[in-house]
Design a protein around this motif. Structure first.
Motif, mmCIF file in Angstrom:
data_model
loop_
_atom_site.group_PDB
_atom_site.id
_atom_site.type_symbol
_atom_site.label_atom_id
_atom_site.label_comp_id
_atom_site.label_asym_id
_atom_site.label_seq_id
_atom_site.Cartn_x
_atom_site.Cartn_y
_atom_site.Cartn_z
ATOM 1 N N UNK A 171 0.818 -1.210 0.000
ATOM 2 C CA UNK A 171 0.000 0.000 0.000
ATOM 3 C C UNK A 171 0.856 1.267 0.000
ATOM 4 N N UNK A 172 2.012 1.211 0.654
ATOM 5 C CA UNK A 172 2.912 2.369 0.646
ATOM 6 C C UNK A 172 3.424 2.639 -0.764
ATOM 7 N N UNK A 173 3.737 1.582 -1.508
ATOM 8 C CA UNK A 173 4.215 1.751 -2.876
ATOM 9 C C UNK A 173 3.119 2.326 -3.771
ATOM 10 N N UNK A 174 1.886 1.868 -3.578
ATOM 11 C CA UNK A 174 0.772 2.426 -4.358
ATOM 12 C C UNK A 174 0.585 3.909 -4.056
ATOM 13 N N UNK A 175 0.655 4.257 -2.790
ATOM 14 C CA UNK A 175 0.516 5.664 -2.400
ATOM 15 C C UNK A 175 1.624 6.509 -3.016
ATOM 16 N N UNK A 176 2.851 5.964 -3.038
ATOM 17 C CA UNK A 176 3.967 6.692 -3.638
ATOM 18 C C UNK A 176 3.765 6.899 -5.136
ATOM 19 N N UNK A 177 3.026 5.979 -5.760
ATOM 20 C CA UNK A 177 2.720 6.085 -7.186
ATOM 21 C C UNK A 177 1.440 6.875 -7.436
ATOM 22 N N UNK A 178 0.826 7.371 -6.367
ATOM 23 C CA UNK A 178 -0.428 8.147 -6.444
ATOM 24 C C UNK A 178 -1.563 7.323 -7.052
ATOM 25 N N UNK A 179 -1.583 6.043 -6.691
ATOM 26 C CA UNK A 179 -2.651 5.147 -7.147
ATOM 27 C C UNK A 179 -3.539 4.822 -5.950
ATOM 28 N N UNK A 180 -4.777 5.301 -5.927
ATOM 29 C CA UNK A 180 -5.669 4.965 -4.813
ATOM 30 C C UNK A 180 -5.963 3.466 -4.795
ATOM 31 N N UNK A 181 -6.171 2.940 -3.588
ATOM 32 C CA UNK A 181 -6.357 1.494 -3.445
ATOM 33 C C UNK A 181 -7.686 1.170 -2.789
ATOM 34 N N UNK A 182 -8.296 0.098 -3.281
ATOM 35 C CA UNK A 182 -9.435 -0.535 -2.618
ATOM 36 C C UNK A 182 -8.957 -1.887 -2.128
ATOM 37 N N UNK A 183 -9.005 -2.090 -0.824
ATOM 38 C CA UNK A 183 -8.622 -3.379 -0.245
ATOM 39 C C UNK A 183 -9.891 -4.163 0.042
ATOM 40 N N UNK A 184 -10.006 -5.321 -0.567
ATOM 41 C CA UNK A 184 -11.144 -6.211 -0.319
ATOM 42 C C UNK A 184 -10.658 -7.284 0.645
ATOM 43 N N UNK A 185 -11.152 -7.242 1.862
ATOM 44 C CA UNK A 185 -10.660 -8.156 2.887
ATOM 45 C C UNK A 185 -11.522 -9.414 2.958
ATOM 46 N N UNK A 186 -10.874 -10.548 2.750
ATOM 47 C CA UNK A 186 -11.559 -11.848 2.774
ATOM 48 C C UNK A 186 -11.530 -12.448 4.180
#
Length: 299
Positions: A21-36
């Motif tokens: 998630x830190x790498x996605x944030x650094x790339x300015x890509x918002x994330x949706x985490x689907x927790x199973x």
């Protein structure tokens, strides 16, 4: 409106999520985490990172959970599906988007996946590939962007509209071969699968979920069952009788050694193959449907 939204399916992924998630944030890509239905701190970690979190009351499997996430990413033009143990290198997201612009007729894009030991993961063939078949599996690593017979579901980018138009991942599959199946359906539309060499992602390989007793058996069961399912789906010879014949004796021999990993490995493969032959379904095994029989058994 974000042009790219990441979908990350988590299941007991607390160890892997922070770096992903830190790498996605650094790339300015918002994330949706689907927790199973994680039993660890996965949800808390995802929420602390600023990701949108969707909680499933039970483990829905990889493909089904990704479909939930993609449907929720209503404002995204493109979606980036990645495992929790994948860490984008700087510039990877921009490189993927640049490739999509350079190859507008392509349907699916994937980065260069680098494993912990420095090796590049590149699968030179797929059971389901209708083109670039490479039956002998000769492995030549691309030196630049290249069309591929298969792109790993560990990290994939595609247009959200296309993903939804194709029905997303096949929801009869709980785990394994859902990426082969998606690649096949995209290729069947005439679109290419593109390995994007300039986009790099580090893949922890197997670190997406914490280890637990019975995990090896469960994994091998689904590998065997899903292989039989997709083979039947595309009219290929059924692999289950051969898998059962090979793995059942190995399981019996492994039992004599009392080595649990080996027992689970071979017994899981044998049990998954037998379940496919009997017409049982992966979803029924996981308690996701009431029924227990698939109309097309693998015999």
């Amino acid at each position: 409106m974000p042009s790219l939204v990441a979908i990350v399916v988590a299941h007991d992924s607390a160890d892997a999520l922070p770096a992903c998630l830190a790498a996605l944030a650094a790339e300015h890509v918002p994330a949706i985490v689907v927790d199973n239905a994680s039993r660890d701190a996965s949800v808390a970690i995802a929420e602390a990172s600023g990701a949108e979190v969707l909680r499933n009351a039970r483990n829905e499997g990889y493909g089904r959970a990704n479909n939930i996430g993609v449907r929720a990413a209503a404002q995204a033009t493109r979606i980036l599906i990645l495992n929790p143990d994948v860490v984008l290198a700087p510039g990877a997201a921009d490189a993927l988007l640049a490739a999509a612009k350079a190859y507008p007729e392509a349907g699916l894009f994937a980065p260069r996946l680098v494993e912990p030991d420095g090796r590049v993961f590149y699968q030179p063939r797929s059971l389901l590939s209708p083109y670039l078949p490479n039956h002998k599996g000769a492995r030549g690593l691309p030196e630049g962007d290249a069309c591929a017979p298969f792109l790993s579901g560990a990290c994939l980018m595609m247009a959200r509209d296309l993903f939804l138009a194709l029905g997303g991942f096949d929801e009869e599959i709980f785990l394994f071969y859902e990426d082969d199946d998606l690649c096949r359906r995209i290729a069947d539309t005439g679109r290419a699968l593109v390995h994007v060499h300039a986009a790099e992602a580090l893949h922890g390989r197997g670190r997406s979920s914490a280890p637990e007793p019975g995990r090896v058996f469960r994994t091998r069961w689904h590998q065997a069952w899903s292989r039989a399912y997709v083979s039947r789906k595309y009219g290929l010879p059924g692999p289950s009788p051969g898998m059962l014949a090979v793995n059942a004796p190995k399981a019996a021999l492994a039992a004599l050694t009392l080595r649990r990993p080996l027992i689970e490995r071979y017994a899981g493969s044998a049990a998954g193959a037998l379940a496919a032959m009997r017409g049982q379904t992966a979803l029924a095994r996981e308690g996701l449907v009431a029924g227990a029989v698939n109309p097309g058994s693998d015999r």
